[in-house]
Write an enzyme that holds these catalytic residues in place. Sequence first.
Site, short mmCIF file in Angstrom:
data_model
loop_
_atom_site.label_atom_id
_atom_site.label_comp_id
_atom_site.label_asym_id
_atom_site.label_seq_id
_atom_site.Cartn_x
_atom_site.Cartn_y
_atom_site.Cartn_z
N CYS A 38 20.43 28.21 17.82
CA CYS A 38 20.57 28.13 16.37
C CYS A 38 20.86 29.48 15.70
O CYS A 38 21.05 29.54 14.49
CB CYS A 38 19.30 27.54 15.75
SG CYS A 38 17.87 28.63 15.73
N CYS A 79 1.25 16.21 31.89
CA CYS A 79 0.04 15.39 31.98
C CYS A 79 -0.17 14.86 33.39
O CYS A 79 -1.31 14.71 33.85
CB CYS A 79 0.12 14.22 31.00
SG CYS A 79 0.19 14.71 29.27
N ARG A 102 -3.52 5.75 28.07
CA ARG A 102 -3.14 6.43 26.83
C ARG A 102 -1.90 5.86 26.15
O ARG A 102 -1.67 6.12 24.97
CB ARG A 102 -2.91 7.93 27.11
CG ARG A 102 -1.71 8.17 28.03
CD ARG A 102 -1.75 9.50 28.72
NE ARG A 102 -0.63 9.65 29.66
CZ ARG A 102 -0.60 9.12 30.87
NH1 ARG A 102 -1.62 8.40 31.31
NH2 ARG A 102 0.44 9.30 31.67
N GLY A 153 2.64 8.44 25.93
CA GLY A 153 1.49 8.64 25.07
C GLY A 153 1.84 9.04 23.65
O GLY A 153 1.16 8.65 22.70
N ARG A 183 0.82 -1.21 0.00
CA ARG A 183 0.00 0.00 0.00
C ARG A 183 0.86 1.26 0.00
O ARG A 183 0.42 2.32 -0.46
CB ARG A 183 -0.96 0.01 1.20
CG ARG A 183 -1.92 -1.18 1.26
CD ARG A 183 -2.70 -1.38 -0.06
NE ARG A 183 -3.78 -2.33 0.10
CZ ARG A 183 -3.67 -3.64 -0.09
NH1 ARG A 183 -2.51 -4.18 -0.44
NH2 ARG A 183 -4.71 -4.44 0.07
N LEU A 192 20.52 9.19 29.95
CA LEU A 192 21.65 9.42 29.07
C LEU A 192 22.18 10.83 29.27
O LEU A 192 21.41 11.79 29.24
CB LEU A 192 21.23 9.23 27.61
CG LEU A 192 20.70 7.85 27.22
CD1 LEU A 192 20.27 7.85 25.76
CD2 LEU A 192 21.75 6.78 27.45
N LYS A 205 9.62 0.37 30.23
CA LYS A 205 8.86 0.74 29.04
C LYS A 205 9.58 0.35 27.75
O LYS A 205 8.95 -0.03 26.76
CB LYS A 205 8.56 2.24 29.04
CG LYS A 205 7.54 2.66 30.08
CD LYS A 205 7.21 4.14 29.97
CE LYS A 205 6.13 4.53 30.96
NZ LYS A 205 5.78 5.97 30.90
N ASP A 232 7.97 14.53 28.03
CA ASP A 232 7.31 15.66 28.69
C ASP A 232 8.26 16.31 29.69
O ASP A 232 7.84 17.00 30.61
CB ASP A 232 6.01 15.23 29.37
CG ASP A 232 6.23 14.20 30.48
OD1 ASP A 232 7.40 13.80 30.70
OD2 ASP A 232 5.25 13.79 31.11
#
Length: 252
Positions: free
Chosen positions: A245, A185, A70, A38, A11, A107, A83, A127
């Site tokens: 930047c 959250c 979520r 999430g 596809r 890290l 996780k 987050d």
Amino acid sequence: MDDDQLLRYSRHIMLKELGYPGQLRLLESRALIVGLGGLGSPAALYLAAAGVGHLVLADFDTVDASNLQRQIVHGTADIGRHKVDSAIDAVRGLNPEVGVRGLREHLDAEALMTEISAVDVVLDCTDNFVIRDTLNRLCVETGTPLVSGAAIRFDGQVSVFDPRRADSPCYRCLYPEGTDEDDTCSNRGILAPVVGIIGTIQATEALKLLAGMGELLCGRVLILDALRMEWRSIRLRRDPDCPICGGQNGAV
């Protein structure tokens, strides 16, 4: 691609904007996803399903029952697991052809620099605003595109920062003064599908970037108000005085 891959990605190959050459580029690409909550859950699943050749999944947290509302890459049986381990199992179950490696520990900047230098795109699905700022700085230094997403309550936003482009802003241009660490959250709540929507858009932008198709959300911020189901797109210009930047010239 062999016959099994031609069937799996058929596809995609039908799409004239992607086609066989674009799918090959995806199969040869490497992506780093930081955060497997999430936002990172749908991002990891869709990049794996789409055939991105190698995924590096980073998260130092473990699965908690409150995550399951979520964070769809994890299940009830994963409560208490890292996780990263749960997400790796889900990715391999979905597409065993994808190479996947997990980073389970905090890290430092040097370790993150090494990881970012080895991939084609970074997805910021965290987050934690200290980590966000660090990822942004290192992506600017290494010239690595960054796909940034955020969501809270009923609101979400997505943007792409590509330091290879001379006109691209960075995350610091969007938030020059930083952000409230308590604005998460965990403290303010989140409607479950909102993170799914934003994480899926992050995956879409990453795939477009890796395959070299379409117009990216670079120099734009896409904003969702899910209570009204309204979208806004605002322009974001590079800040010439940005400490991250502002002195960069971009690359061709």
